[in-house]
Scaffold this active site. Structure first.
Site: not given
Length: 150
Positions: A53, A55, A83, A86
């Site tokens: 992801h 992040e 999410c 993260c």
């Protein structure tokens, strides 16, 4: 020092991710003195890595660039509500402030769903600011999903 948003750079990362066929999410890590330490967009599909992801990648790069495992005094700008995975990493990295653009009712882990920072097991809670550039982020996401569905 006057506030300066770095969300436009995160949006640029999101647009670049969309061009690569990735879900368009971008993230930027910024130091307290306003230096960009790292930036990234989603790479889950290209790297065949469900943890890639934006992040996660931005935080990994920032830690590597600084030679440390924590980012106290650093801020994270991201185009979509992180999410739960993260959010856990944001807490572990000790991010000072989290700025995110669009809420994610389906998979968000901050103000939706898991609400990771509200759990007693969460050892660090950053300051959270949402809604910055929300319309632009939402537009990028909607265009991406409309294009892949038709």
């Amino acid at each position: 020092m006057a506030f300066k948003s770095f969300m436009e750079i995160a949006l640029q990362e999101a647009r670049a991710a969309a061009k690569r066929g990735e879900i368009p999410v971008g993230a930027v890590v910024v130091s307290a003195d306003g230096r960009i330490v790292a930036q990234a967009g989603n790479y889950t599909r290209e790297s065949c890595d469900p943890s890639a992801h934006a992040e996660v990648l931005a935080i990994r790069k920032a830690c590597a660039n600084l030679g440390q495992e924590r980012l106290s005094g650093h801020d994270l700008y991201v185009t979509l509500e992180p999410c739960a995975m993260c959010a856990g990493l944001i807490a572990a990295a000790r991010i000072r402030r989290l700025y995110y653009a669009a809420s994610d009712p389906k998979s968000g882990g901050i103000e939706q769903g898991a609400r990771v920072f509200n759990h007693p097991q969460c050892h660090h809670k950053p300051e959270v600011y949402s809604g910055m550039s929300e319309l632009e982020s939402t537009k990028i996401l909607k265009e991406f999903f409309n294009n892949i569905r038709y």
